[in-house]
Design an enzyme around this catalytic site. Structure first.
Site, mmCIF file in Angstrom:
data_model
loop_
_atom_site.group_PDB
_atom_site.id
_atom_site.type_symbol
_atom_site.label_atom_id
_atom_site.label_comp_id
_atom_site.label_asym_id
_atom_site.label_seq_id
_atom_site.Cartn_x
_atom_site.Cartn_y
_atom_site.Cartn_z
ATOM 1 N N ASN A 45 0.853 -1.176 0.000
ATOM 2 C CA ASN A 45 0.000 0.000 0.000
ATOM 3 C C ASN A 45 0.896 1.236 0.000
ATOM 4 O OD1 ASN A 45 -1.550 2.243 1.215
ATOM 5 N ND2 ASN A 45 -3.176 0.720 1.410
ATOM 6 N N HIS A 56 -3.335 0.686 -3.639
ATOM 7 C CA HIS A 56 -3.455 -0.353 -2.628
ATOM 8 C C HIS A 56 -2.402 -1.425 -2.905
ATOM 9 C CE1 HIS A 56 -7.856 0.532 -1.316
ATOM 10 N NE2 HIS A 56 -7.219 1.648 -1.626
ATOM 11 N N GLU A 58 -2.637 -4.669 -3.415
ATOM 12 C CA GLU A 58 -2.974 -5.571 -4.516
ATOM 13 C C GLU A 58 -2.785 -4.875 -5.857
ATOM 14 O OE1 GLU A 58 -5.544 -6.698 -0.942
ATOM 15 O OE2 GLU A 58 -4.815 -4.860 -1.877
ATOM 16 N N SER A 81 -7.644 -9.036 4.121
ATOM 17 C CA SER A 81 -8.795 -9.275 3.247
ATOM 18 C C SER A 81 -8.955 -8.099 2.287
ATOM 19 C CB SER A 81 -10.063 -9.439 4.088
ATOM 20 O OG SER A 81 -11.198 -9.614 3.271
ATOM 21 N N CYS A 83 -10.226 -5.127 0.037
ATOM 22 C CA CYS A 83 -11.355 -4.200 0.044
ATOM 23 C C CYS A 83 -12.180 -4.410 -1.232
ATOM 24 C CB CYS A 83 -10.847 -2.758 0.139
ATOM 25 S SG CYS A 83 -9.997 -2.202 -1.362
ATOM 26 N N CYS A 86 -10.109 -3.690 -4.459
ATOM 27 C CA CYS A 86 -9.176 -4.755 -4.829
ATOM 28 C C CYS A 86 -9.905 -6.049 -5.170
ATOM 29 C CB CYS A 86 -8.157 -4.956 -3.711
ATOM 30 S SG CYS A 86 -7.110 -3.488 -3.498
ATOM 31 N N ASP A 146 -8.116 5.079 4.977
ATOM 32 C CA ASP A 146 -7.777 4.020 4.022
ATOM 33 C C ASP A 146 -8.983 3.145 3.696
ATOM 34 O OD1 ASP A 146 -5.569 2.709 2.510
ATOM 35 O OD2 ASP A 146 -6.190 0.988 3.701
#
Length: 149
Positions: A45, A56, A58, A81, A83, A86, A146
């Site tokens: 991130n 982010h 990912e 996990s 968001c 993503c 975030d």
């Protein structure tokens, strides 16, 4: 997916999360692995560091992987996990599997991904949980920014 392999791949994402934290950012890391186990891309991130709300972990790993003919059979490994943003990336590009370090501090869109045929491997990794809990406790305003609160 083999749990041992998932945990091995998670170490790459954790290293990225720690790098992001060391840079003054949010400690979430990710890595994208090919169907044959080749590391395609990794990242963390960078919303704070780059002033870019779309960066982010990912997304950073996906971008670092570069253009692929297909993402079928690939695995996104992330410390947290994913968001909705993503999760949408995973679904849009047909990433087949997501390995998640933890969902205790944030339960993102992984149930939705599973409902749409993405294999989910949730590890409940103590190191990932501790990393995020500590960050959230020390930086609640940044964390809420975030996750869009």
């Amino acid at each position: 997916m083999d749990q041992e392999q998932a945990r091995t791949w998670l170490t790459t994402a954790v290293a990225e999360a720690r790098a992001g934290l060391a840079e003054g950012g949010i400690p979430i890391g990710a890595a994208l692995y090919g169907p044959d186990g080749t590391l395609l891309g990794r990242g963390h991130n960078r919303r704070v560091q780059d002033g870019d709300p779309s960066m982010h972990a990912e997304t950073a790993a996906f971008r670092a992987a570069g253009r692929q003919r297909t993402y079928r059979g690939t695995t996104m490994v992330t410390t947290l996990s994913p968001c909705w943003y993503c999760s949408g990336l995973v679904r849009q590009f047909g990433i087949s599997r997501v390995v998640i370090g933890e969902a205790a501090t944030f339960h993102g869109g992984h149930d939705w991904l599973a409902e749409h045929g993405v294999e989910i491997v949730l590890l409940d990794d103590p190191e990932c949980i501790e990393l995020m809990r500590d960050f959230i406790e020390k930086n609640p305003d940044l964390w809420n920014e975030d996750i869009g609160v």
